[in-house]
Write an enzyme that holds these catalytic residues in place. Structure first.
Site, mmCIF file in Angstrom:
data_model
loop_
_atom_site.group_PDB
_atom_site.id
_atom_site.type_symbol
_atom_site.label_atom_id
_atom_site.label_comp_id
_atom_site.label_asym_id
_atom_site.label_seq_id
_atom_site.Cartn_x
_atom_site.Cartn_y
_atom_site.Cartn_z
ATOM 1 N N GLU A 1 0.795 -1.231 0.000
ATOM 2 C CA GLU A 1 0.000 0.000 0.000
ATOM 3 C C GLU A 1 0.834 1.291 0.000
ATOM 4 O O GLU A 1 0.726 2.139 0.877
ATOM 5 C CB GLU A 1 -0.974 -0.022 1.191
ATOM 6 C CG GLU A 1 -1.866 -1.250 1.148
ATOM 7 C CD GLU A 1 -2.789 -1.383 2.348
ATOM 8 O OE1 GLU A 1 -2.883 -0.453 3.163
ATOM 9 O OE2 GLU A 1 -3.431 -2.452 2.469
ATOM 10 N N GLU B 1 -6.027 -10.626 -1.870
ATOM 11 C CA GLU B 1 -6.830 -10.521 -0.632
ATOM 12 C C GLU B 1 -8.322 -10.416 -0.954
ATOM 13 O O GLU B 1 -9.045 -9.633 -0.401
ATOM 14 C CB GLU B 1 -6.394 -9.297 0.181
ATOM 15 C CG GLU B 1 -4.920 -9.272 0.540
ATOM 16 C CD GLU B 1 -4.517 -8.022 1.303
ATOM 17 O OE1 GLU B 1 -5.393 -7.340 1.858
ATOM 18 O OE2 GLU B 1 -3.305 -7.721 1.370
HETATM 19 O O1 G3I Z 1 -5.710 -11.908 17.958
HETATM 20 C C1 G3I Z 1 -5.484 -10.724 18.737
HETATM 21 C C2 G3I Z 1 -6.257 -10.807 20.056
HETATM 22 O O2 G3I Z 1 -5.725 -11.869 20.843
HETATM 23 C C3 G3I Z 1 -6.124 -9.469 20.798
HETATM 24 O O3 G3I Z 1 -6.922 -9.511 21.966
HETATM 25 C C4 G3I Z 1 -6.600 -8.353 19.856
HETATM 26 C C5 G3I Z 1 -6.489 -6.986 20.503
HETATM 27 O O4 G3I Z 1 -5.126 -6.666 20.621
HETATM 28 O O5 G3I Z 1 -5.785 -8.328 18.669
HETATM 29 C C6 G3I Z 1 -5.951 -9.535 17.939
HETATM 30 O O6 G3I Z 1 -5.139 -9.455 16.810
HETATM 31 C C7 G3I Z 1 -5.639 -8.568 15.816
HETATM 32 C C8 G3I Z 1 -5.794 -9.402 14.515
HETATM 33 O O7 G3I Z 1 -6.151 -8.554 13.408
HETATM 34 C C9 G3I Z 1 -6.825 -10.496 14.660
HETATM 35 O O8 G3I Z 1 -8.098 -9.912 14.800
HETATM 36 C C10 G3I Z 1 -4.599 -7.481 15.575
HETATM 37 O O9 G3I Z 1 -4.531 -6.663 16.733
HETATM 38 C C11 G3I Z 1 -5.007 -6.632 14.382
HETATM 39 O O10 G3I Z 1 -3.975 -5.683 14.088
HETATM 40 C C12 G3I Z 1 -5.154 -7.551 13.156
HETATM 41 O O11 G3I Z 1 -5.633 -6.754 12.082
HETATM 42 C C13 G3I Z 1 -5.255 -7.242 10.776
HETATM 43 C C14 G3I Z 1 -4.906 -5.989 9.960
HETATM 44 O O12 G3I Z 1 -4.639 -6.355 8.593
HETATM 45 C C15 G3I Z 1 -3.662 -5.313 10.513
HETATM 46 O O13 G3I Z 1 -2.596 -6.209 10.462
HETATM 47 C C16 G3I Z 1 -6.436 -7.978 10.144
HETATM 48 O O14 G3I Z 1 -6.631 -9.226 10.817
HETATM 49 C C17 G3I Z 1 -6.157 -8.261 8.680
HETATM 50 O O15 G3I Z 1 -7.302 -8.823 8.050
HETATM 51 C C18 G3I Z 1 -5.781 -6.966 7.957
HETATM 52 O O16 G3I Z 1 -5.424 -7.323 6.661
HETATM 53 C C19 G3I Z 1 -5.114 -6.218 5.789
HETATM 54 C C20 G3I Z 1 -3.908 -6.595 4.947
HETATM 55 O O17 G3I Z 1 -2.808 -6.927 5.777
HETATM 56 C C21 G3I Z 1 -3.577 -5.479 3.973
HETATM 57 N N1 G3I Z 1 -4.738 -5.138 3.143
HETATM 58 C C22 G3I Z 1 -5.944 -4.797 3.921
HETATM 59 C C23 G3I Z 1 -6.298 -5.961 4.842
HETATM 60 C C24 G3I Z 1 -7.606 -5.728 5.575
HETATM 61 O O18 G3I Z 1 -7.505 -4.626 6.427
#
Ligand code: G3I
Length: 351
Positions: free
Chosen positions: A160, A266
């Site tokens: 991005e 994705e």
């Molecule tokens: O699993 C932990 C949980 O144990 C904890 O209590 C909670 C609060 O801290 O966090 C949880 O992890 C989160 C994880 O998603 C699972 O839900 C992370 O904090 C959170 O940062 C993570 O977000 C991910 C996001 O990217 C940032 O990395 C999303 O799953 C993921 O789907 C999203 O994916 C992005 C791609 O990388 C780039 N393109 C867009 C796409 C969608 O936003």
């Protein structure tokens, strides 16, 4: 040419799938179901994002193990998990996902080495320091790409880089400290650490925002002209169900015109909360169009199709603060096929 028996198995599965879709949902834990498998139908890898907590979820495994032959760590191979605030590394979750891929004969796609939205905290003490910042930047990329060398097909090296509206490039701590050369450097370091892995420039909204696609392609052209070792184009393809299948197909063809391997990296197709069967059929038409766009490429350019979740319940769009109730993926909450999955299968079967 596929074995004739294969075709009968597929059609049997499709009939089962249609039956399931009419409400007789298959048991998610029923791995033996006479069911078509997307990874068997596709002449390219079909991937799904994964997080380590899903590896012990039987319902997730029933879909992921049967239909997909590559995984992309959804977040556990990013700086937010792998680089602690004190600059130390935490690879355990990513290692678990890499081990799962190896144990189940799946391929692995690395996501993502450099992203504007990550790494600010561990790099904050180095902001403005010049050489120490640059050294830490290089160390992270080389350390990470070396660790998974030979185990990943490719990396989203820079994720991005384009401004949200397509007008220029993202601001970030990477750009503030290293300039736009942070992109060149990331690709050079990734190539140094794992020369055999594909190296992707990955972006979203390239189908729905022509201005963003134009800026992305201008950046790609500039990098290629200067010999920066980019070897693939990643288009995240996060869509809304009301988008035009023809527009999406044309956009992906535009991205493929550079001759590089393309990864639909994705895919999800948001239905929003107020969906009905008509919206699910629109979603299916889009899913079929994306699959056809990949099939339209020369085989050497088909890096693959990755969906951003196995079942609707696994989607980031179904998690707070997003709209619970969205149904963005190919399989429903029980792992049953949706019209979108059948549309992908039909496009693959028709290839
Ligand atoms: O699993 C932990 C949980 O144990 C904890 O209590 C909670 C609060 O801290 O966090 C949880 O992890 C989160 C994880 O998603 C699972 O839900 C992370 O904090 C959170 O940062 C993570 O977000 C991910 C996001 O990217 C940032 O990395 C999303 O799953 C993921 O789907 C999203 O994916 C992005 C791609 O990388 C780039 N393109 C867009 C796409 C969608 O936003």
């Amino acid at each position: 040419m596929r074995h004739p028996l294969h075709r009968r198995a597929v059609l049997t599965g499709l009939a089962a799938g249609l039956g399931a879709c009419e409400g007789r949902a298959q048991s998610p834990a029923d791995p033996g179901a006479a069911y078509l498998a997307l990874k068997e139908l596709a002449p390219f890898p079909v991937g799904v994002c994964a997080e380590s907590g899903q590896l012990s979820d039987l319902g997730w495994r029933a879909v992921a193990d049967r239909h997909f032959d590559r995984i992309t760590p959804e977040f556990e191979m990013k700086m937010e998990v792998m680089l602690r605030p004190d600059g130390s590394y935490a690879f355990h979750a990513a290692d678990r996902l890499a081990a799962y891929a190896q144990a189940t004969g799946k391929r692995l796609h690395g996501h993502a080495l450099v992203w504007f939205s990550q790494g600010a905290e561990p790099f904050r003490p180095l902001e403005g320091s010049g050489a120490p910042f640059a050294a830490a930047y290089r160390n992270y990329i080389v350390e990470t790409a070396t660790r998974y060398r030979g185990r990943v097909d490719g990396w989203d090296v820079v994720n991005e880089p384009i401004a949200e509206d397509g007008d220029g490039f993202r601001d970030s701590h990477w750009r503030r400290n290293l300039g736009m050369r942070h992109i060149d450097l990331a690709f050079a370091y990734a190539a140094e650490a794992d020369p055999a892995a594909m190296r992707f420039l990955n972006e979203y909204n390239l189908e729905s925002l022509p201005a963003k696609r134009r800026t992305f392609l201008r950046l790609l052209e500039d990098l290629l002209r200067r010999g920066v070792p980019v070897t693939g184009v990643g288009t995240q393809t996060h869509l809304s169900a009301d988008e035009s299948p023809a527009t999406v197909k044309a956009a992906i063809a535009d991205l493929a015109a550079y001759g590089l391997p393309v990864h639909v990296s994705e895919l999800d197709i948001s239905t929003g909360r107020a969906w009905d069967r008509g919206v699910l059929l629109q979603q299916a038409r889009l899913a079929g169009a994306v699959t056809e766009a990949i099939l339209a490429m020369p085989a050497a350019q088909r890096y693959g199709l990755t969906v951003w979740g196995a079942r609707d319940r696994d989607s980031v769009l179904a998690r707070p603060p997003k709209a619970p109730g969205d149904r963005p993926l190919l399989f429903d909450d029980t792992g049953g096929p949706k019209p979108a999955m059948e549309a992908v299968a039909a496009a693959l079967e028709g290839a």
